[in-house]
Write an enzyme that holds these catalytic residues in place. Structure first.
Site, PDB file in Angstrom:
ATOM      1  N   HIS A   1       0.833  -1.217   0.000  1.00  0.00           N
ATOM      2  CA  HIS A   1       0.000   0.000   0.000  1.00  0.00           C
ATOM      3  C   HIS A   1       0.865   1.265   0.000  1.00  0.00           C
ATOM      4  O   HIS A   1       0.437   2.305   0.506  1.00  0.00           O
ATOM      5  CB  HIS A   1      -0.951   0.036   1.208  1.00  0.00           C
ATOM      6  CG  HIS A   1      -1.651  -1.252   1.463  1.00  0.00           C
ATOM      7  ND1 HIS A   1      -2.848  -1.580   0.882  1.00  0.00           N
ATOM      8  CD2 HIS A   1      -1.297  -2.325   2.220  1.00  0.00           C
ATOM      9  CE1 HIS A   1      -3.219  -2.796   1.276  1.00  0.00           C
ATOM     10  NE2 HIS A   1      -2.283  -3.267   2.078  1.00  0.00           N
TER      11      HIS A   1
ATOM     12  N   SER B   1      14.965  20.725 -18.014  1.00  0.00           N
ATOM     13  CA  SER B   1      13.763  21.499 -18.301  1.00  0.00           C
ATOM     14  C   SER B   1      14.193  22.764 -19.029  1.00  0.00           C
ATOM     15  O   SER B   1      15.271  23.297 -18.774  1.00  0.00           O
ATOM     16  CB  SER B   1      13.068  21.847 -16.991  1.00  0.00           C
ATOM     17  OG  SER B   1      12.291  23.023 -17.141  1.00  0.00           O
TER      18      SER B   1
ATOM     19  N   LYS C   1      16.413  21.146 -12.994  1.00  0.00           N
ATOM     20  CA  LYS C   1      15.722  19.864 -13.196  1.00  0.00           C
ATOM     21  C   LYS C   1      16.560  18.794 -13.894  1.00  0.00           C
ATOM     22  O   LYS C   1      17.318  19.076 -14.810  1.00  0.00           O
ATOM     23  CB  LYS C   1      14.438  20.079 -14.038  1.00  0.00           C
ATOM     24  CG  LYS C   1      13.345  20.822 -13.328  1.00  0.00           C
ATOM     25  CD  LYS C   1      12.774  20.086 -12.112  1.00  0.00           C
ATOM     26  CE  LYS C   1      11.921  18.905 -12.496  1.00  0.00           C
ATOM     27  NZ  LYS C   1      10.695  19.303 -13.196  1.00  0.00           N
TER      28      LYS C   1
ATOM     29  N   ASN D   1      15.147  15.209 -15.262  1.00  0.00           N
ATOM     30  CA  ASN D   1      13.921  14.408 -15.326  1.00  0.00           C
ATOM     31  C   ASN D   1      14.173  12.989 -15.835  1.00  0.00           C
ATOM     32  O   ASN D   1      14.908  12.809 -16.799  1.00  0.00           O
ATOM     33  CB  ASN D   1      12.909  15.093 -16.247  1.00  0.00           C
ATOM     34  CG  ASN D   1      12.540  16.478 -15.768  1.00  0.00           C
ATOM     35  OD1 ASN D   1      12.491  16.724 -14.558  1.00  0.00           O
ATOM     36  ND2 ASN D   1      12.299  17.384 -16.701  1.00  0.00           N
TER      37      ASN D   1
ATOM     38  N   GLU E   1       9.697   7.388 -17.788  1.00  0.00           N
ATOM     39  CA  GLU E   1       8.356   7.980 -17.966  1.00  0.00           C
ATOM     40  C   GLU E   1       7.790   7.640 -19.340  1.00  0.00           C
ATOM     41  O   GLU E   1       6.627   7.265 -19.484  1.00  0.00           O
ATOM     42  CB  GLU E   1       8.422   9.498 -17.799  1.00  0.00           C
ATOM     43  CG  GLU E   1       8.617   9.940 -16.366  1.00  0.00           C
ATOM     44  CD  GLU E   1       8.834  11.443 -16.284  1.00  0.00           C
ATOM     45  OE1 GLU E   1       7.857  12.167 -16.100  1.00  0.00           O
ATOM     46  OE2 GLU E   1       9.991  11.887 -16.413  1.00  0.00           O
TER      47      GLU E   1
ATOM     48  N   TYR F   1     -10.153 -15.224 -45.761  1.00  0.00           N
ATOM     49  CA  TYR F   1      -9.428 -13.950 -45.761  1.00  0.00           C
ATOM     50  C   TYR F   1     -10.371 -12.779 -46.020  1.00  0.00           C
ATOM     51  O   TYR F   1     -11.256 -12.848 -46.868  1.00  0.00           O
ATOM     52  CB  TYR F   1      -8.326 -13.956 -46.840  1.00  0.00           C
ATOM     53  CG  TYR F   1      -7.607 -12.617 -46.924  1.00  0.00           C
ATOM     54  CD1 TYR F   1      -6.536 -12.334 -46.086  1.00  0.00           C
ATOM     55  CD2 TYR F   1      -8.055 -11.617 -47.801  1.00  0.00           C
ATOM     56  CE1 TYR F   1      -5.913 -11.093 -46.120  1.00  0.00           C
ATOM     57  CE2 TYR F   1      -7.430 -10.376 -47.843  1.00  0.00           C
ATOM     58  CZ  TYR F   1      -6.360 -10.125 -47.005  1.00  0.00           C
ATOM     59  OH  TYR F   1      -5.752  -8.907 -47.034  1.00  0.00           O
TER      60      TYR F   1
HETATM   61  N1  ARG Z   1      -1.827  -6.487 -48.632  1.00  0.00           N
HETATM   62  C1  ARG Z   1      -2.660  -7.595 -48.300  1.00  0.00           C
HETATM   63  C2  ARG Z   1      -2.655  -7.818 -46.767  1.00  0.00           C
HETATM   64  O1  ARG Z   1      -1.868  -7.220 -46.123  1.00  0.00           O
HETATM   65  C3  ARG Z   1      -2.165  -8.843 -48.975  1.00  0.00           C
HETATM   66  C4  ARG Z   1      -3.222  -9.860 -49.203  1.00  0.00           C
HETATM   67  C5  ARG Z   1      -4.198  -9.320 -50.182  1.00  0.00           C
HETATM   68  N2  ARG Z   1      -5.140 -10.285 -50.586  1.00  0.00           N
HETATM   69  C6  ARG Z   1      -6.241  -9.947 -51.200  1.00  0.00           C
HETATM   70  N3  ARG Z   1      -7.034 -10.880 -51.552  1.00  0.00           N
HETATM   71  N4  ARG Z   1      -6.543  -8.695 -51.447  1.00  0.00           N
HETATM   72  O2  ARG Z   1      -3.409  -8.565 -46.217  1.00  0.00           O
END
Ligand code: ARG
Length: 464
Positions: A163, A284, A290, A292, A297, A324
């Site tokens: 504490h 500073s 100072k 720092n 930090e 994807y």
């Molecule tokens: N620049 C894209 C990424 O970073 C690469 C893959 C792109 N694929 C696509 N089907 N557009 O993910």
């Protein structure tokens, strides 16, 4: 110029009837940050091409041409002579386009059985694997620096706090060893994460795999991956390995930030436990006196940005359907910045730790305030047969009496001490000293100088 790339320099422009606006081009492009993947992109392409040739999907001559072109491209990139084009969207298309300029049809055959989706996932994994190895080494260096401090101060006594109130005396060496434990766990976490990073996505192609007779294990072996990703949809879409890395990094920074907070407090003139070498501090512009502690930090502040990157990646992933999605392009900047921040911070901290001057007198004076050995007196009474709760009460009364007289427990005479318990004898005085207090905590994990020495040995052998 290759005829696959139209005047608009886009790999797929044959499909479209109008070009994208400059704003959309800039919005969708990633080359101004993913060019950092160039080296691993080439590495991945060469492994893929070697496999295609081995499987007779392309000719040995095509493979030789690809190697020749890529060697030239790598040299140009290293020399800063490679021209990155926003029109070519990302690192992958920039390199492929240049390869085709240099070696013609062989360059156009490189992308057989591959997609940018499995390509980029492979690149990030190669990049991250090497970043993890660097971070692991840096965590080791920081531990070595802290161990040296711990060794120099195995028996330097300071107040231990709970504490933020003086609790019990501890050794400064023991305090430093607490951070060695934290950074050791961070290193373990990095290596654990590395196992899941080190899998090969290539072969997943766009999402479903490819119709060509590829050999994924061969590519995995060439690139040093422990295994392949076993599901093509998962391989191109999930970035959990990057999230895990950011989580491990956020913990590294959290530990750095706690240490920073202590350094800042300890360096305040009101505390004066340590001094930090001038090269890590600034002055500073208005107050000439100072000095720092800017570096700790800033490290404390940068912890916020790494925590932010973790949240950014979690949020990026959470609503993505398989497989994807372009969202994933947004994984790179948080990831790169996390790597940069952690690497710079660890490098500076290892150096700064060896530049810390400890002020044992100030630590000792602070440990003498606040009745830090009160628990030792209670433990003493327990060893003489008093139940702990009664001992606690007797000592609390003694502390109150000391407060009224503005003195320490050790300043009371034996007769005065006996007023609180007749069990107290002459042997109490060694118990009430700071040295007696720390030396008595002599078991593994305790603060006794002898244990600190043992713990340093153990930590050093762990680092070998
Ligand atoms: N620049 C894209 C990424 O970073 C690469 C893959 C792109 N694929 C696509 N089907 N557009 O993910």
């Amino acid at each position: 110029m290759s005829d696959q790339f139209s005047k608009k320099d886009e790999a797929w422009s044959a499909r479209f009837s109008e070009p994208v606006s400059d704003l959309v081009k800039r919005y969708t492009a990633s080359v101004f940050f993913d060019y950092r993947l160039a080296k691993v992109d080439i590495q991945g392409s060469l492994a893929h091409a070697e496999m295609l040739a081995h499987q007779k999907i392309i000719s040995q001559q095509d493979y030789a041409e690809i190697v020749r072109g890529m060697t030239q491209i790598q040299a140009d990139i290293s020399a800063g002579k490679f021209e990155w084009l926003l029109d070519l969207e990302d690192v992958h298309l920039n390199i492929e386009k240049r390869l085709t300029e240099l070696v013609g049809d062989a360059g156009k055959r490189l992308h057989t059985g591959r997609s940018r989706n499995d390509q980029v996932a492979t690149d990030i994994r190669l990049y991250l694997r090497s970043a993890i190895d660097d971070i692991h080494d840096l965590l080791k260096n920081l531990q070595i620096a802290l161990l040296q401090l711990a060794e120099q101060h195995a028996d330097t006594i300071m107040p231990g706090f709970t504490h933020m109130q003086v609790a019990q005396p501890v050794t400064f060496g023991h305090h430093m060893l607490a951070y060695v434990e934290m950074f050791n766990r961070d290193a373990e976490r990095m290596m654990d994460c590395r196992k899941r990073v080190n899998r090969l996505p290539l072969g997943a192609a766009a999402l479903a795999g490819t119709t060509f007779p590829i050999d994924r294990q061969r590519v995995a072996k060439t690139l040093g991956f422990e295994d392949i990703c076993h599901n093509s949809l998962d391989a191109v879409s999930d970035r959990d390995f990057a999230i895990e890395f950011c989580a491990a990094s956020a913990l590294v920074m959290t530990h750095i930030s706690r240490l920073s907070e202590e350094l800042v407090i300890w360096m305040s003139p009101r505390v004066g436990f340590i001094d930090i070498a001038d090269r890590f501090c600034t002055g500073s512009s208005i107050m000439p006196q100072k000095k720092n502690p800017d570096v700790p930090e800033l490290a404390r502040g940068k912890t916020g940005r790494v925590n932010g990157h973790l949240v950014a990646l979690l949020t990026l992933m959470k609503a993505q359907p398989l497989a994807y999605n372009k969202d994933n392009q947004e994984d790179k900047e948080p990831l790169f910045d996390t790597v940069d921040t952690v690497i710079d911070t660890l490098r500076i901290f290892a150096d700064m730790a060896s530049g810390i001057t400890v002020k044992p007198d100030a630590m000792r004076a602070a440990a003498l305030q606040g009745y830090a050995t009160a628990t030792d007196l209670a433990d003493y009474l327990v060893k003489k047969g008093l139940p702990f709760r009664d001992a606690h009460e007797a000592v609390a009364k003694a502390v109150r009496a000391c407060e009224q007289r503005s003195c320490d427990l050790v300043d009371l005479s034996i007769a005065e001490l006996r007023e609180f318990s007749p069990l107290i004898d002459d042997d109490i005085f060694s118990v009430l000293t700071l040295e007696g207090s720390v030396a008595a905590r002599n078991h593994p994990g305790g603060t006794a100088p002898a244990q600190v020495v043992e713990a340093i040995k153990r930590a050093r052998s762990r680092l070998k």
